[in-house]
Motif scaffolding. Structure first.
Motif, PDB file in Angstrom:
ATOM      1  N   ASP A   7      -8.058 -24.875   3.119  1.00  0.00           N
ATOM      2  CA  ASP A   7      -7.374 -25.146   4.385  1.00  0.00           C
ATOM      3  C   ASP A   7      -6.847 -23.816   4.909  1.00  0.00           C
ATOM      4  O   ASP A   7      -6.744 -22.846   4.157  1.00  0.00           O
ATOM      5  N   THR A   8      -6.512 -23.797   6.208  1.00  0.00           N
ATOM      6  CA  THR A   8      -5.916 -22.574   6.759  1.00  0.00           C
ATOM      7  C   THR A   8      -4.461 -22.854   7.101  1.00  0.00           C
ATOM      8  O   THR A   8      -4.142 -23.873   7.720  1.00  0.00           O
ATOM      9  N   LEU A   9      -3.585 -21.963   6.669  1.00  0.00           N
ATOM     10  CA  LEU A   9      -2.155 -22.145   6.923  1.00  0.00           C
ATOM     11  C   LEU A   9      -1.627 -21.012   7.798  1.00  0.00           C
ATOM     12  O   LEU A   9      -2.093 -19.880   7.699  1.00  0.00           O
ATOM     13  N   GLU A  10      -0.662 -21.347   8.644  1.00  0.00           N
ATOM     14  CA  GLU A  10       0.047 -20.327   9.425  1.00  0.00           C
ATOM     15  C   GLU A  10       1.202 -19.838   8.571  1.00  0.00           C
ATOM     16  O   GLU A  10       2.140 -20.596   8.299  1.00  0.00           O
ATOM     17  N   TYR A  11       1.129 -18.601   8.148  1.00  0.00           N
ATOM     18  CA  TYR A  11       2.087 -18.056   7.185  1.00  0.00           C
ATOM     19  C   TYR A  11       2.956 -16.985   7.839  1.00  0.00           C
ATOM     20  O   TYR A  11       2.434 -16.030   8.422  1.00  0.00           O
ATOM     21  N   LYS A  12       4.275 -17.176   7.730  1.00  0.00           N
ATOM     22  CA  LYS A  12       5.197 -16.139   8.226  1.00  0.00           C
ATOM     23  C   LYS A  12       5.307 -15.093   7.129  1.00  0.00           C
ATOM     24  O   LYS A  12       5.862 -15.373   6.060  1.00  0.00           O
ATOM     25  N   ALA A  13       4.769 -13.912   7.394  1.00  0.00           N
ATOM     26  CA  ALA A  13       4.715 -12.897   6.334  1.00  0.00           C
ATOM     27  C   ALA A  13       5.624 -11.732   6.665  1.00  0.00           C
ATOM     28  O   ALA A  13       5.815 -11.386   7.827  1.00  0.00           O
ATOM     29  N   TYR A  14       6.181 -11.137   5.614  1.00  0.00           N
ATOM     30  CA  TYR A  14       6.816  -9.830   5.779  1.00  0.00           C
ATOM     31  C   TYR A  14       5.696  -8.792   5.698  1.00  0.00           C
ATOM     32  O   TYR A  14       4.751  -8.952   4.916  1.00  0.00           O
ATOM     33  N   ALA A  15       5.835  -7.730   6.511  1.00  0.00           N
ATOM     34  CA  ALA A  15       4.813  -6.672   6.485  1.00  0.00           C
ATOM     35  C   ALA A  15       4.765  -6.036   5.092  1.00  0.00           C
ATOM     36  O   ALA A  15       5.803  -5.836   4.458  1.00  0.00           O
ATOM     37  N   ILE A  16       3.544  -5.763   4.633  1.00  0.00           N
ATOM     38  CA  ILE A  16       3.384  -5.159   3.307  1.00  0.00           C
ATOM     39  C   ILE A  16       3.179  -3.658   3.450  1.00  0.00           C
ATOM     40  O   ILE A  16       2.278  -3.212   4.161  1.00  0.00           O
ATOM     41  N   GLU A  17       4.029  -2.902   2.786  1.00  0.00           N
ATOM     42  CA  GLU A  17       3.890  -1.443   2.793  1.00  0.00           C
ATOM     43  C   GLU A  17       3.686  -0.984   1.352  1.00  0.00           C
ATOM     44  O   GLU A  17       4.040  -1.705   0.413  1.00  0.00           O
ATOM     45  N   ARG A  18       3.096   0.193   1.216  1.00  0.00           N
ATOM     46  CA  ARG A  18       2.831   0.691  -0.140  1.00  0.00           C
ATOM     47  C   ARG A  18       3.363   2.124  -0.318  1.00  0.00           C
ATOM     48  O   ARG A  18       2.601   3.077  -0.394  1.00  0.00           O
ATOM     49  N   PRO A  19       4.687   2.260  -0.394  1.00  0.00           N
ATOM     50  CA  PRO A  19       5.246   3.604  -0.596  1.00  0.00           C
ATOM     51  C   PRO A  19       4.968   4.104  -2.022  1.00  0.00           C
ATOM     52  O   PRO A  19       4.647   3.308  -2.906  1.00  0.00           O
ATOM     53  N   ILE A  20       5.104   5.424  -2.203  1.00  0.00           N
ATOM     54  CA  ILE A  20       4.877   6.009  -3.529  1.00  0.00           C
ATOM     55  C   ILE A  20       6.210   6.055  -4.283  1.00  0.00           C
ATOM     56  O   ILE A  20       7.222   6.519  -3.746  1.00  0.00           O
ATOM     57  N   ASN A  21       6.191   5.565  -5.488  1.00  0.00           N
ATOM     58  CA  ASN A  21       7.383   5.652  -6.330  1.00  0.00           C
ATOM     59  C   ASN A  21       7.485   7.066  -6.904  1.00  0.00           C
ATOM     60  O   ASN A  21       6.526   7.563  -7.495  1.00  0.00           O
ATOM     61  N   LYS A  22       8.658   7.705  -6.692  1.00  0.00           N
ATOM     62  CA  LYS A  22       8.758   9.114  -7.072  1.00  0.00           C
ATOM     63  C   LYS A  22       8.773   9.300  -8.599  1.00  0.00           C
ATOM     64  O   LYS A  22       8.509  10.384  -9.098  1.00  0.00           O
ATOM     65  N   TYR A  23       9.111   8.255  -9.346  1.00  0.00           N
ATOM     66  CA  TYR A  23       9.136   8.396 -10.811  1.00  0.00           C
ATOM     67  C   TYR A  23       7.762   8.152 -11.427  1.00  0.00           C
ATOM     68  O   TYR A  23       7.337   8.851 -12.339  1.00  0.00           O
ATOM     69  N   THR A  24       7.079   7.103 -10.935  1.00  0.00           N
ATOM     70  CA  THR A  24       5.769   6.785 -11.525  1.00  0.00           C
ATOM     71  C   THR A  24       4.639   7.494 -10.780  1.00  0.00           C
ATOM     72  O   THR A  24       3.501   7.520 -11.252  1.00  0.00           O
ATOM     73  N   ASN A  25       4.966   8.004  -9.586  1.00  0.00           N
ATOM     74  CA  ASN A  25       3.978   8.693  -8.756  1.00  0.00           C
ATOM     75  C   ASN A  25       2.808   7.799  -8.356  1.00  0.00           C
ATOM     76  O   ASN A  25       1.691   8.272  -8.141  1.00  0.00           O
ATOM     77  N   SER A  26       3.057   6.520  -8.310  1.00  0.00           N
ATOM     78  CA  SER A  26       1.996   5.603  -7.872  1.00  0.00           C
ATOM     79  C   SER A  26       2.566   4.617  -6.846  1.00  0.00           C
ATOM     80  O   SER A  26       3.784   4.365  -6.826  1.00  0.00           O
ATOM     81  N   PRO A  27       1.676   4.053  -6.003  1.00  0.00           N
ATOM     82  CA  PRO A  27       2.180   3.163  -4.944  1.00  0.00           C
ATOM     83  C   PRO A  27       2.668   1.823  -5.510  1.00  0.00           C
ATOM     84  O   PRO A  27       2.191   1.381  -6.552  1.00  0.00           O
ATOM     85  N   PHE A  28       3.633   1.246  -4.847  1.00  0.00           N
ATOM     86  CA  PHE A  28       4.067  -0.114  -5.215  1.00  0.00           C
ATOM     87  C   PHE A  28       4.186  -0.944  -3.947  1.00  0.00           C
ATOM     88  O   PHE A  28       4.287  -0.399  -2.836  1.00  0.00           O
ATOM     89  N   ILE A  29       4.152  -2.288  -4.136  1.00  0.00           N
ATOM     90  CA  ILE A  29       4.190  -3.182  -2.959  1.00  0.00           C
ATOM     91  C   ILE A  29       5.629  -3.329  -2.482  1.00  0.00           C
ATOM     92  O   ILE A  29       6.528  -3.617  -3.281  1.00  0.00           O
ATOM     93  N   TYR A  30       5.835  -3.123  -1.194  1.00  0.00           N
ATOM     94  CA  TYR A  30       7.164  -3.294  -0.604  1.00  0.00           C
ATOM     95  C   TYR A  30       7.031  -4.287   0.553  1.00  0.00           C
ATOM     96  O   TYR A  30       6.253  -4.065   1.490  1.00  0.00           O
ATOM     97  N   TYR A  31       7.754  -5.402   0.453  1.00  0.00           N
ATOM     98  CA  TYR A  31       7.746  -6.397   1.527  1.00  0.00           C
ATOM     99  C   TYR A  31       8.852  -6.024   2.512  1.00  0.00           C
ATOM    100  O   TYR A  31      10.039  -6.106   2.168  1.00  0.00           O
ATOM    101  N   ASN A  32       8.475  -5.605   3.716  1.00  0.00           N
ATOM    102  CA  ASN A  32       9.460  -5.156   4.700  1.00  0.00           C
ATOM    103  C   ASN A  32       9.973  -6.344   5.518  1.00  0.00           C
ATOM    104  O   ASN A  32       9.302  -6.828   6.439  1.00  0.00           O
ATOM    105  N   SER A  33      11.177  -6.810   5.165  1.00  0.00           N
ATOM    106  CA  SER A  33      11.719  -8.015   5.812  1.00  0.00           C
ATOM    107  C   SER A  33      12.111  -7.758   7.272  1.00  0.00           C
ATOM    108  O   SER A  33      12.390  -8.704   8.012  1.00  0.00           O
ATOM    109  N   GLN A  34      12.128  -6.491   7.679  1.00  0.00           N
ATOM    110  CA  GLN A  34      12.464  -6.178   9.078  1.00  0.00           C
ATOM    111  C   GLN A  34      11.241  -6.365   9.992  1.00  0.00           C
ATOM    112  O   GLN A  34      11.375  -6.426  11.195  1.00  0.00           O
TER     113      GLN A  34
END
Ligand SMILES: [Zn+2]
Length: 579
Positions: free
Chosen positions: A352-379
């Motif tokens: 089925d197809t659903l209308e989903y209210k999503a927070y924008a997904i961003e992938r900033p770099i974590n300065k300790y692990t030096n790898s990207p992580f998923i960030y849900y931007n509620s703004q």
């Protein structure tokens, strides 16, 4: 004073008295401080006081938990029914609400306390209780609730203190409804049989992706459910609850189970009966799991739980006749049903197809692990169309027999079947029974334990016919009852949550007798003389199997296993099926 003024004065006095009555209901921990959650003792005391003050409320000890404290049921009724038989006489729907199976997720516990107060204060309660009896388990995992802390829900936004997920055996009770390692699960099975609810709601809080919805909802998997129940849920109760919550400005969404990020699509949860909703639905009960989101405040989550419990009660009131009919039809259908599905597979071609209210997904770099992580931007909120994979296909079916027969020696299995209302008739005399049996051909067992067991999976069987001796006091289980689905799910070894899978029959997976190779080697002439076909098969195997030809132990094992000395019941699943 004219008549209208007198009428108003009476109305004022009536409202005032009612209001005083409500005010006299004790305050809950949450009402005193929206960041706090009740303790077990305070919660039970609260309901005891409610029971003293309201004619509609009673509190009953349903049975023991795994600590020296009871699992209680709060019964809200206008006729003081004691079980489903009383409710049936009064043509009532029974709604069962379970709280605190995971006591680290307590907003259902706190929410239910206020839900009951609001219900008692609602003037339409008498009308409502003509059709509905509500049974609430205030706290299910009592031991877990008593292990209070403020850290184990790693990312959860409050409350200040809460219980621990596991019970005192360190078990997740929402995996325990079939295997019943906890005392709680036996109590649950007994109280479920006592009330035979039409509608079941189990309250939870979830982690996972971040999104704007406070509440998500799991409905017991529709393809697996009896069609009369799933159609009543899908076409009536579920849409009503979604619409009601939206009208209360608390829009809800199906439970978000996904891989990667939810924007790629979400999966319907196939709930085998080890889970509360899967368990309830195989007992002809429409089942839902509420999952409030951990990043919303405890206050938001409690309020959302209060709203959704009212919404379910209103849905039950609205679709009263449909709900009664659906359960009756489900039981009638079950009694005469011939084929049962044991295995399901999610269909990735249909969604089925659903209308989903999503927070924008961003992938900033974590300065300790030096790898990207998923960030849900509620703004940054967007609306997305996402696929909902919610259709399952049957991949293995089995024919229902007329009877199963089981040795009384399997006491643990028998206790669990009895607690689930399964009719079992003891044999009056020793009997040699000719029946269908399963030979266990193969199965997988993990290296690590899962919830106290080494759960078998991918079980493969071969059906054979043979004679087996059963003894006085062993049990015959006649089929053709409301419990047929429960019996099939637990006694058919290929079913995902069968008692075979949960290790209750592991004894048959090891030989009990053996042979001495030096004597057995000397006996081969005699064995082949009595059974020439064995010699023929042995010689054929030597020609075609080089590993076999080079390994004398394999050869002797083969000859032993094929000879008349080999024990007949090794790997024979000991539950007879009689057609
Ligand atoms: Zn939970």
């Amino acid at each position: 004073m004219n008549y209208i003024a007198i009428a108003f004065r009476f109305l004022y006095i009536f409202l005032f008295i009612n209001n005083i009555a409500f005010c006299q209901f004790p305050l809950t921990a949450f009402e005193r401080n929206p960041q706090s959650s009740t303790t077990y003792e305070e919660c039970i005391q609260f309901y005891k006081e409610l029971a003293k003050k309201s004619k509609y409320v009673s509190i009953v000890e349903a049975g023991m938990s795994d600590v020296e404290a009871a699992i209680h049921t709060i019964i809200i009724s206008n006729q003081k029914e004691k079980n489903y038989i009383d409710c049936k006489k009064n043509n009532k729907i029974v709604i069962l609400i379970n709280n605190g199976i995971h006591p680290g997720e307590p907003d259902g516990i706190d929410g239910s306390m206020i839900f009951v107060k609001e219900l008692l204060n609602d003037k339409s309660i008498h009308q409502l209780l003509k059709k509905i009896t509500i049974v609430i388990i205030p706290v299910y995992n009592v031991g877990g609730m008593m292990n209070r802390n403020n850290s184990t829900r790693a990312n959860q936004n409050g409350p200040l203190e809460y219980g621990f997920r596991g019970n005192n055996q360190y078990l997740d009770l929402n995996r325990d409804f079939i295997k019943c390692d906890s005392r709680n699960a036996i109590t649950f099975a007994e109280l479920f049989q006592k009330w035979q609810p039409h509608l079941f709601i189990d309250t939870h809080t979830t982690d996972g992706a971040d999104y704007p919805y406070t509440m998500t909802l799991i409905s017991s998997q529709k393809d697996k459910m009896n069609p009369s129940l799933s159609s009543c849920m899908e076409s009536k109760i579920t849409p009503f609850v979604y619409a009601k919550m939206k009208s209360l400005d608390d829009e809800i969404f199906p439970y978000i189970d996904f891989e990667g990020v939810p924007d790629n699509g979400i999966y319907d949860f196939m709930d085998p009966p080890r889970y509360s909703s899967g368990y309830a639905s195989i007992h002809h009960c429409m089942a839902y799991i509420t999952e409030s989101h951990m990043l919303k405040t405890h206050e938001q989550r409690c309020k959302s739980h209060i709203r959704i419990l009212h919404s379910f009660v209103q849905a039950a009131n609205q679709f009263y006749r449909d709900i009664l009919d659906a359960k009756t039809k489900s039981i009638d259908f079950e009694k005469s049903k011939k084929l049962y599905t044991l295995k399901w597979e999610l269909d990735f071609k249909r969604a089925d197809t659903l209308e989903y209210k999503a927070y924008a997904i961003e992938r900033p770099i974590n300065k300790y692990t030096n790898s990207p992580f998923i960030y849900y931007n509620s703004q940054k909120q967007t609306m997305k169309k996402i696929p909902f994979y919610n259709k399952h296909n049957a991949i293995r079916q089995v024919k229902k027999p007329k009877y199963y027969v089981i040795h009384r020696a399997y006491e643990d299995v028998i206790q669990r079947l009895k607690a689930n209302g399964v009719l079992m008739i003891p044999l009056k005399k020793d009997s040699l029974i000719f029946a269908h049996f399963y030979k266990i051909l193969d199965y997988k067992t993990p290296k690590e334990p899962y919830e106290n067991h080494y759960l078998h999976s991918e079980v493969r069987v071969e059906e054979i016919e043979m004679r087996k001796k059963y003894f006085i006091g062993d049990f015959v289980i006649p089929m053709g009852y409301a419990t047929d689905r429960f019996v099939i799910e637990t006694l058919e070894p290929e079913a995902e949550d069968s008692y075979f899978a949960w290790n209750f029959f592991d004894g048959i997976l090891q030989r009990k007798e053996y042979f001495s190779d030096y004597i057995f080697s000397a006996q081969l002439d005699e064995i082949f003389e009595k059974d020439p076909s064995l010699l023929e098969n042995y010689q054929k195997k030597l020609k075609t199997d080089s590993l076999f030809k080079s390994n004398v132990n394999m050869q002797l094992n083969y000859l032993y296993s094929q000879s008349a000395y080999s024990e007949p019941y090794y790997r024979i699943y000991p539950v007879a099926k009689i057609d």
